[in-house]
Design a protein around this motif. Structure first.
Motif, PDB file in Angstrom:
ATOM      1  N   LEU A  14       0.861  -1.341   0.068  1.00  0.00           N
ATOM      2  CA  LEU A  14       0.033   0.061   0.109  1.00  0.00           C
ATOM      3  C   LEU A  14       0.742   1.121  -0.118  1.00  0.00           C
ATOM      4  CD1 LEU A  14      -2.840  -1.315   2.500  1.00  0.00           C
ATOM      5  CD2 LEU A  14      -2.888  -1.057   0.173  1.00  0.00           C
ATOM      6  N   GLY A  15       2.331   0.893  -0.184  1.00  0.00           N
ATOM      7  CA  GLY A  15       3.016   2.039  -0.238  1.00  0.00           C
ATOM      8  C   GLY A  15       3.048   3.154   1.173  1.00  0.00           C
ATOM      9  N   VAL A  16       3.072   2.304   2.460  1.00  0.00           N
ATOM     10  CA  VAL A  16       3.466   2.966   3.666  1.00  0.00           C
ATOM     11  C   VAL A  16       4.610   2.542   4.263  1.00  0.00           C
ATOM     12  CG1 VAL A  16       1.944   3.021   5.863  1.00  0.00           C
ATOM     13  CG2 VAL A  16       0.720   2.916   3.777  1.00  0.00           C
ATOM     14  N   PRO A  17       5.037   3.797   4.751  1.00  0.00           N
ATOM     15  CA  PRO A  17       6.335   3.312   5.576  1.00  0.00           C
ATOM     16  C   PRO A  17       6.141   2.524   6.878  1.00  0.00           C
ATOM     17  CG  PRO A  17       6.147   5.772   5.107  1.00  0.00           C
ATOM     18  CD  PRO A  17       4.917   5.177   4.648  1.00  0.00           C
ATOM     19  N   ALA A  18       6.973   1.530   7.300  1.00  0.00           N
ATOM     20  CA  ALA A  18       6.609   0.618   8.422  1.00  0.00           C
ATOM     21  C   ALA A  18       8.011   0.402   9.212  1.00  0.00           C
ATOM     22  CB  ALA A  18       6.081  -0.597   7.902  1.00  0.00           C
ATOM     23  N   ASP A  19       7.943   0.465  10.419  1.00  0.00           N
ATOM     24  CA  ASP A  19       8.927   0.022  11.336  1.00  0.00           C
ATOM     25  C   ASP A  19       8.404  -0.948  12.202  1.00  0.00           C
ATOM     26  OD1 ASP A  19      11.176   2.662  11.994  1.00  0.00           O
ATOM     27  OD2 ASP A  19       9.347   3.408  11.145  1.00  0.00           O
ATOM     28  N   ILE A  20       9.395  -1.970  12.178  1.00  0.00           N
ATOM     29  CA  ILE A  20       9.108  -3.126  12.737  1.00  0.00           C
ATOM     30  C   ILE A  20      10.074  -3.497  14.032  1.00  0.00           C
ATOM     31  CG2 ILE A  20       8.534  -5.884  12.543  1.00  0.00           C
ATOM     32  CD1 ILE A  20       6.687  -3.888  10.922  1.00  0.00           C
ATOM     33  N   PHE A  21       9.437  -3.884  15.056  1.00  0.00           N
ATOM     34  CA  PHE A  21      10.327  -4.129  16.168  1.00  0.00           C
ATOM     35  C   PHE A  21      10.144  -5.514  16.787  1.00  0.00           C
ATOM     36  CE2 PHE A  21       9.469   0.362  16.086  1.00  0.00           C
ATOM     37  CZ  PHE A  21      10.681   1.125  16.591  1.00  0.00           C
ATOM     38  N   VAL A  22      11.098  -6.218  16.693  1.00  0.00           N
ATOM     39  CA  VAL A  22      11.269  -7.676  17.335  1.00  0.00           C
ATOM     40  C   VAL A  22      12.065  -8.048  18.177  1.00  0.00           C
ATOM     41  CG1 VAL A  22      10.453  -8.272  14.888  1.00  0.00           C
ATOM     42  CG2 VAL A  22      12.941  -8.447  15.516  1.00  0.00           C
ATOM     43  N   PRO A  23      11.903  -8.974  19.198  1.00  0.00           N
ATOM     44  CA  PRO A  23      12.950  -9.291  20.029  1.00  0.00           C
ATOM     45  C   PRO A  23      14.076 -10.014  19.578  1.00  0.00           C
ATOM     46  CG  PRO A  23      11.072 -10.716  20.357  1.00  0.00           C
ATOM     47  CD  PRO A  23      10.733  -9.717  19.322  1.00  0.00           C
ATOM     48  N   GLU A  24      15.016 -10.283  20.266  1.00  0.00           N
ATOM     49  CA  GLU A  24      16.228 -11.413  19.894  1.00  0.00           C
ATOM     50  C   GLU A  24      15.959 -12.692  19.469  1.00  0.00           C
ATOM     51  OE1 GLU A  24      19.010 -10.348  23.013  1.00  0.00           O
ATOM     52  OE2 GLU A  24      19.207  -8.149  22.121  1.00  0.00           O
ATOM     53  N   THR A  25      14.862 -13.166  20.252  1.00  0.00           N
ATOM     54  CA  THR A  25      14.307 -14.599  20.145  1.00  0.00           C
ATOM     55  C   THR A  25      13.682 -14.828  18.796  1.00  0.00           C
ATOM     56  OG1 THR A  25      12.333 -13.931  21.311  1.00  0.00           O
ATOM     57  CG2 THR A  25      14.197 -15.104  22.383  1.00  0.00           C
ATOM     58  N   SER A  26      13.519 -13.871  17.857  1.00  0.00           N
ATOM     59  CA  SER A  26      12.931 -14.054  16.682  1.00  0.00           C
ATOM     60  C   SER A  26      13.803 -14.979  15.698  1.00  0.00           C
ATOM     61  CB  SER A  26      12.545 -12.677  15.951  1.00  0.00           C
ATOM     62  OG  SER A  26      11.502 -11.984  16.605  1.00  0.00           O
ATOM     63  N   SER A  27      13.158 -15.856  15.081  1.00  0.00           N
ATOM     64  CA  SER A  27      13.927 -16.671  14.243  1.00  0.00           C
ATOM     65  C   SER A  27      14.350 -15.966  12.831  1.00  0.00           C
ATOM     66  CB  SER A  27      12.959 -17.814  13.716  1.00  0.00           C
ATOM     67  OG  SER A  27      12.104 -17.179  12.626  1.00  0.00           O
ATOM     68  N   PRO A  28      15.507 -16.424  12.482  1.00  0.00           N
ATOM     69  CA  PRO A  28      16.317 -16.093  11.259  1.00  0.00           C
ATOM     70  C   PRO A  28      15.197 -15.921  10.377  1.00  0.00           C
ATOM     71  CG  PRO A  28      17.828 -17.137  12.401  1.00  0.00           C
ATOM     72  CD  PRO A  28      16.457 -17.466  13.161  1.00  0.00           C
ATOM     73  N   ALA A  29      14.564 -17.026  10.160  1.00  0.00           N
ATOM     74  CA  ALA A  29      13.594 -16.826   8.945  1.00  0.00           C
ATOM     75  C   ALA A  29      12.459 -15.796   8.790  1.00  0.00           C
ATOM     76  CB  ALA A  29      12.760 -18.300   8.738  1.00  0.00           C
ATOM     77  N   LYS A  30      12.191 -15.299  10.099  1.00  0.00           N
ATOM     78  CA  LYS A  30      11.254 -14.255  10.363  1.00  0.00           C
ATOM     79  C   LYS A  30      11.800 -12.915  10.178  1.00  0.00           C
ATOM     80  CE  LYS A  30       7.955 -17.021  13.126  1.00  0.00           C
ATOM     81  NZ  LYS A  30       7.422 -17.395  14.402  1.00  0.00           N
ATOM     82  N   ILE A  31      13.031 -12.629  10.453  1.00  0.00           N
ATOM     83  CA  ILE A  31      13.794 -11.496  10.456  1.00  0.00           C
ATOM     84  C   ILE A  31      14.117 -11.414   8.968  1.00  0.00           C
ATOM     85  CG2 ILE A  31      15.966 -10.614  10.532  1.00  0.00           C
ATOM     86  CD1 ILE A  31      15.877 -11.726  13.473  1.00  0.00           C
ATOM     87  N   ALA A  32      14.373 -12.478   8.192  1.00  0.00           N
ATOM     88  CA  ALA A  32      14.640 -12.300   6.781  1.00  0.00           C
ATOM     89  C   ALA A  32      13.540 -12.073   5.999  1.00  0.00           C
ATOM     90  CB  ALA A  32      15.295 -13.603   5.948  1.00  0.00           C
ATOM     91  N   ARG A  33      12.315 -12.328   6.382  1.00  0.00           N
ATOM     92  CA  ARG A  33      11.053 -12.190   5.696  1.00  0.00           C
ATOM     93  C   ARG A  33      10.796 -10.537   5.753  1.00  0.00           C
ATOM     94  NH1 ARG A  33       7.149 -15.275   2.624  1.00  0.00           N
ATOM     95  NH2 ARG A  33       7.080 -17.277   3.742  1.00  0.00           N
TER      96      ARG A  33
END
Length: 318
Positions: free
Chosen positions: A89-108
């Motif tokens: 939709l062309g909207v800026p996004a900031d995403i905050f995740v903990p260090e426990t997030s999986s590498p696969a999800k961070i890569a997404r």
């Protein structure tokens, strides 16, 4: 404030051209070592790898978005969903995740072009960092579970599934913060029994239902990166206390076995949180009545292949 079927119908009209209709796999008797047939709703094939894009699109399409864009705290899947919808939709996004997030999800999340902030040991830490960012910038919050637009968007999963499989008696849904099960229980209430399934080491909703309200719980589970809410939301609690049939708990060993069985018997690469609902059937935490028609939601597939290979290689499925 609450969420009703009309809210989910409105969400369905908003998002249905933006999402995938995910398939249902009918598993005959004897599959996964179970005496009953099971209907598997495969939301792991949804855009961004989980059901959460439904709630993200509904929020973005039903709210005024400031120039600062949107911000979301997430264990990973919600962040990926918000990043995907924001890019579309062309909207800026900031995403905050903990260090426990999986590498696969961070890569997404990286792949969708959002600004990613990693820090803290738990989802609650990411939520605090996200709140500070919103206060400083005026960005719109997209809550992972305890917001009416999120819940209504997730409820479209039930609307779609009911169109595909209208004869279910019971559905089993994995629970983290409770946004998905709140939406599904709202849509199916009075027609299909909805049962929540949580890891015993991360049981925010189950504990709240027993205590009569949301309380903080410890979070220690193999599925914590997707089912790791420290506390269920107030809106989630009110909806589930009224519309959920009941909830059950499963151990991490049962979750790992279900994850391995999904791969070895159906070639479904599910993350631990997505295998949690099936685990309730495999370990007997939920025992269907004779002839009961059961549905299981496989809610996410953002799993690192090395991690899945290690799980299958341990022999958990034997």
């Amino acid at each position: 404030m609450t969420v009703d079927r009309q809210d989910i119908e409105a969400a369905w009209q908003r998002v249905r051209e933006r999402i995938r209709q995910t398939p249902v796999m009918e598993s005959g008797g004897g599959s996964f070592g179970l005496p009953c047939s099971v209907s598997l709703k495969l939301e792991l094939f949804q855009h961004s790898g989980s059901f959460k894009v439904r709630g993200a699109f509904n929020t973005l399409l039903s709210q005024d978005i400031p120039a600062a864009g949107v911000a979301a705290a997430s264990g990973g899947n919600h962040g990926a969903a918000v990043a995907y919808a924001a890019r579309a939709l062309g909207v800026p996004a900031d995403i905050f995740v903990p260090e426990t997030s999986s590498p696969a999800k961070i890569a997404r999340i990286h792949s969708y072009g959002a600004r990613l902030h990693v820090g803290g040991a738990r989802y609650a830490d990411a939520a605090e960092a996200c709140a500070r960012h919103r206060a400083e910038t005026g960005a719109r919050d997209i809550h992972a579970y305890d917001a009416a637009p999120t819940i209504a968007g997730q409820g479209t999963t039930a609307a779609e599934w009911e169109e595909q499989t209208p004869d279910l008696d019971t559905v089993l849904i994995a629970v983290g913060g409770g946004g998905l099960i709140s939406g599904m229980a709202t849509w199916l209430h009075g027609r299909v029994k909805v049962v929540g399934v949580e890891p015993s080491g991360s049981a925010a909703l189950h504990t709240a239902l027993a205590a009569g309200g949301p309380v903080d719980v410890p979070v220690e589970s193999i599925a914590a990166d997707s089912l790791g809410a420290r506390r269920c939301g107030d809106l989630v609690y009110r909806i589930c206390a009224d519309r959920l049939d009941h909830s059950v708990l499963v151990e991490d060993e049962a979750i790992l076995e279900a994850q391995a069985r999904l791969w070895t018997e159906a070639q479904i690469a599910a993350e631990p949180g997505a295998a949690t609902a099936l685990a309730a059937l495999l370990c007997g935490a939920y025992r269907p009545a004779p002839g009961e028609r059961v549905g299981v939601l496989v809610c996410g597939g953002n799993v690192a292949l090395k991690s899945l290979a290690a799980t299958v290689g341990t022999g958990e499925a034997r």
